[in-house]
Design a protein around this motif. Structure first.
Motif, PDB file in Angstrom:
ATOM      1  N   GLU A 137      65.208  37.916  48.672  1.00  0.00           N
ATOM      2  CA  GLU A 137      64.850  37.654  50.076  1.00  0.00           C
ATOM      3  C   GLU A 137      65.437  38.747  50.955  1.00  0.00           C
ATOM      4  N   VAL A 138      64.587  39.310  51.812  1.00  0.00           N
ATOM      5  CA  VAL A 138      64.928  40.528  52.543  1.00  0.00           C
ATOM      6  C   VAL A 138      64.618  40.353  54.027  1.00  0.00           C
ATOM      7  N   VAL A 139      65.499  40.873  54.876  1.00  0.00           N
ATOM      8  CA  VAL A 139      65.230  40.929  56.313  1.00  0.00           C
ATOM      9  C   VAL A 139      64.046  41.880  56.544  1.00  0.00           C
ATOM     10  N   PRO A 140      63.016  41.452  57.269  1.00  0.00           N
ATOM     11  CA  PRO A 140      61.829  42.304  57.436  1.00  0.00           C
ATOM     12  C   PRO A 140      62.131  43.705  57.955  1.00  0.00           C
ATOM     13  N   LYS A 147      63.743  48.026  49.517  1.00  0.00           N
ATOM     14  CA  LYS A 147      62.852  48.238  48.371  1.00  0.00           C
ATOM     15  C   LYS A 147      63.257  49.489  47.599  1.00  0.00           C
ATOM     16  N   ARG A 148      63.542  50.565  48.298  1.00  0.00           N
ATOM     17  CA  ARG A 148      63.964  51.794  47.622  1.00  0.00           C
ATOM     18  C   ARG A 148      65.262  51.598  46.860  1.00  0.00           C
ATOM     19  N   GLN A 149      66.217  50.910  47.473  1.00  0.00           N
ATOM     20  CA  GLN A 149      67.515  50.731  46.817  1.00  0.00           C
ATOM     21  C   GLN A 149      67.417  49.771  45.636  1.00  0.00           C
ATOM     22  N   LEU A 150      66.564  48.764  45.735  1.00  0.00           N
ATOM     23  CA  LEU A 150      66.361  47.877  44.595  1.00  0.00           C
ATOM     24  C   LEU A 150      65.758  48.639  43.421  1.00  0.00           C
ATOM     25  N   GLU A 151      64.793  49.497  43.701  1.00  0.00           N
ATOM     26  CA  GLU A 151      64.151  50.247  42.622  1.00  0.00           C
ATOM     27  C   GLU A 151      65.109  51.248  41.987  1.00  0.00           C
ATOM     28  N   GLN A 152      66.119  51.683  42.736  1.00  0.00           N
ATOM     29  CA  GLN A 152      67.159  52.534  42.149  1.00  0.00           C
ATOM     30  C   GLN A 152      68.013  51.775  41.141  1.00  0.00           C
ATOM     31  N   LEU A 153      67.984  50.452  41.212  1.00  0.00           N
ATOM     32  CA  LEU A 153      68.699  49.632  40.223  1.00  0.00           C
ATOM     33  C   LEU A 153      67.884  49.426  38.952  1.00  0.00           C
ATOM     34  N   ILE A 196      73.478  45.236  48.770  1.00  0.00           N
ATOM     35  CA  ILE A 196      72.535  46.054  49.539  1.00  0.00           C
ATOM     36  C   ILE A 196      72.375  45.447  50.934  1.00  0.00           C
ATOM     37  N   THR A 197      72.685  46.216  51.950  1.00  0.00           N
ATOM     38  CA  THR A 197      72.530  45.741  53.325  1.00  0.00           C
ATOM     39  C   THR A 197      71.053  45.516  53.626  1.00  0.00           C
ATOM     40  N   GLY A 198      70.747  44.333  54.138  1.00  0.00           N
ATOM     41  CA  GLY A 198      69.367  43.946  54.385  1.00  0.00           C
ATOM     42  C   GLY A 198      68.864  42.903  53.407  1.00  0.00           C
ATOM     43  N   VAL A 199      69.563  42.760  52.282  1.00  0.00           N
ATOM     44  CA  VAL A 199      69.276  41.672  51.350  1.00  0.00           C
ATOM     45  C   VAL A 199      69.946  40.409  51.867  1.00  0.00           C
ATOM     46  N   VAL A 200      69.185  39.329  51.949  1.00  0.00           N
ATOM     47  CA  VAL A 200      69.751  38.044  52.360  1.00  0.00           C
ATOM     48  C   VAL A 200      70.355  37.352  51.143  1.00  0.00           C
ATOM     49  N   ASP A 201      69.592  37.271  50.052  1.00  0.00           N
ATOM     50  CA  ASP A 201      70.096  36.739  48.790  1.00  0.00           C
ATOM     51  C   ASP A 201      69.065  37.022  47.716  1.00  0.00           C
ATOM     52  N   ASN A 202      69.415  36.690  46.478  1.00  0.00           N
ATOM     53  CA  ASN A 202      68.486  36.896  45.372  1.00  0.00           C
ATOM     54  C   ASN A 202      68.433  35.667  44.489  1.00  0.00           C
ATOM     55  N   GLY A 203      67.446  35.623  43.619  1.00  0.00           N
ATOM     56  CA  GLY A 203      67.171  34.431  42.834  1.00  0.00           C
ATOM     57  C   GLY A 203      67.973  34.272  41.567  1.00  0.00           C
ATOM     58  N   LEU A 204      69.006  35.077  41.366  1.00  0.00           N
ATOM     59  CA  LEU A 204      69.908  34.858  40.234  1.00  0.00           C
ATOM     60  C   LEU A 204      70.928  33.785  40.604  1.00  0.00           C
ATOM     61  N   PHE A 205      70.925  32.713  39.854  1.00  0.00           N
ATOM     62  CA  PHE A 205      71.876  31.615  40.037  1.00  0.00           C
ATOM     63  C   PHE A 205      72.813  31.653  38.837  1.00  0.00           C
ATOM     64  N   ILE A 206      74.021  32.172  39.052  1.00  0.00           N
ATOM     65  CA  ILE A 206      74.935  32.443  37.952  1.00  0.00           C
ATOM     66  C   ILE A 206      75.926  31.289  37.796  1.00  0.00           C
ATOM     67  N   GLN A 207      75.841  30.609  36.667  1.00  0.00           N
ATOM     68  CA  GLN A 207      76.771  29.531  36.316  1.00  0.00           C
ATOM     69  C   GLN A 207      76.875  28.465  37.404  1.00  0.00           C
ATOM     70  N   LEU A 208      75.755  28.130  38.001  1.00  0.00           N
ATOM     71  CA  LEU A 208      75.731  27.057  39.001  1.00  0.00           C
ATOM     72  C   LEU A 208      75.232  25.742  38.411  1.00  0.00           C
ATOM     73  N   ALA A 209      74.404  25.809  37.378  1.00  0.00           N
ATOM     74  CA  ALA A 209      73.827  24.594  36.800  1.00  0.00           C
ATOM     75  C   ALA A 209      74.829  23.933  35.854  1.00  0.00           C
ATOM     76  N   LYS A 210      75.083  22.666  36.091  1.00  0.00           N
ATOM     77  CA  LYS A 210      75.946  21.912  35.178  1.00  0.00           C
ATOM     78  C   LYS A 210      75.139  21.369  34.006  1.00  0.00           C
ATOM     79  N   THR A 211      73.917  20.937  34.300  1.00  0.00           N
ATOM     80  CA  THR A 211      73.057  20.336  33.281  1.00  0.00           C
ATOM     81  C   THR A 211      71.643  20.878  33.438  1.00  0.00           C
ATOM     82  N   VAL A 212      71.013  21.197  32.326  1.00  0.00           N
ATOM     83  CA  VAL A 212      69.598  21.544  32.306  1.00  0.00           C
ATOM     84  C   VAL A 212      68.881  20.523  31.438  1.00  0.00           C
ATOM     85  N   ILE A 213      67.844  19.910  32.001  1.00  0.00           N
ATOM     86  CA  ILE A 213      67.031  18.938  31.278  1.00  0.00           C
ATOM     87  C   ILE A 213      65.686  19.596  30.980  1.00  0.00           C
ATOM     88  N   SER A 214      65.382  19.746  29.691  1.00  0.00           N
ATOM     89  CA  SER A 214      64.130  20.371  29.281  1.00  0.00           C
ATOM     90  C   SER A 214      63.266  19.346  28.554  1.00  0.00           C
TER      91      SER A 214
END
Length: 231
Positions: A137-140, A147-153, A196-214
């Motif tokens: 999610e990015v500030v318009p 976008k340029r800095q993300l692609e550098q990653l 990266i300045t201008g990024v609000v957040d990203n969709g990686l959720f690291i070790q936040l889920a206690k339980t996954v039901i599949s």
């Protein structure tokens, strides 16, 4: 034999964890919608006494239709239990989320929950994250430079569109869907993107889920908790 409705099966199992008096986080997306509907059924049939906080306007609207009482963070200190879906889940229960466009609010709710239960079907379980493009999610105003800095990653970043216009989140931001391929070090990538300045957040959720039901097409369900599984 007809394949099972795996999203509904997983949602119904997750909703059994909800108890009277809880503050419940409501996720966003097609799988989370099944959970909201099941919560609404329990409210109607069992007089389940809860309050809820939603991760998107559409989830809030659905909850209100089902007479689920909605609160905001001005009204509460902590969420007892959040039920949400995911686009991918790896073997360490790290997640990619945000396919439904609500990743920021989902992460705010998840990080302020005592317990996060993720509901998925078997297709979302992966060894390593990255087949599903990572939403950022990015500030318009900062779109081009971010976008340029993300692609550098090491990704290819595409602006999410809807009806021939940039998709706009509930927070008034844009989303870049970033194809990294297999993500070897998700925690490090999360931090690099957040820096990266201008990024609000990203969709990686690291070790936040206690339980996954599949849930699986044969109607079976598996629970994953801290890399352990049970039926």
């Amino acid at each position: 034999m007809q394949p099972a409705n795996t999203k509904q099966l997983a949602a119904e199992r997750a909703v059994t964890y909800i108890q009277d008096g809880m503050i419940v986080g409501l996720g966003t997306g097609s799988t989370a919608a099944y959970a909201i509907k099941q919560i609404g059924a329990r409210v109607a049939e069992e007089n389940l006494q809860i309050t809820a906080i939603a991760t998107s306007q559409r989830s809030e609207d659905l909850a209100r239709e089902l007479n689920i009482p909605i609160v905001s963070f001005e009204d509460i200190d902590k969420i007892d239990l959040t039920i949400d879906g995911a686009d991918e889940v790896d073997e360490q229960l790290n997640l990619i989320k945000g396919g439904g466009g609500a990743l920021l609010r989902e992460k705010v709710v998840a990080t302020n929950s005592r317990e996060l239960i993720i509901i998925v079907d078997e297709t979302k379980l992966v060894k390593r994250l990255g087949k599903f493009p990572l939403p950022v999610e990015v500030v318009p105003f900062a779109l081009a430079v971010v976008k340029r800095q993300l692609e550098q990653l090491g990704c290819t970043a595409s602006l999410r569109m809807q009806n021939n216009e940039p998709y706009v989140t509930d927070n008034g931001n844009y989303i870049l869907d970033c194809s990294f391929g297999e993500i070897q070090l998700p925690a490090q990538l999360h931090d690099a993107i957040k820096a990266i300045t201008g990024v609000v957040d990203n969709g990686l959720f690291i070790q936040l889920a206690k339980t996954v039901i599949s849930a699986y097409n044969d109607g079976s369900i598996q629970l994953f908790t801290n890399d352990k599984r049970s039926v």
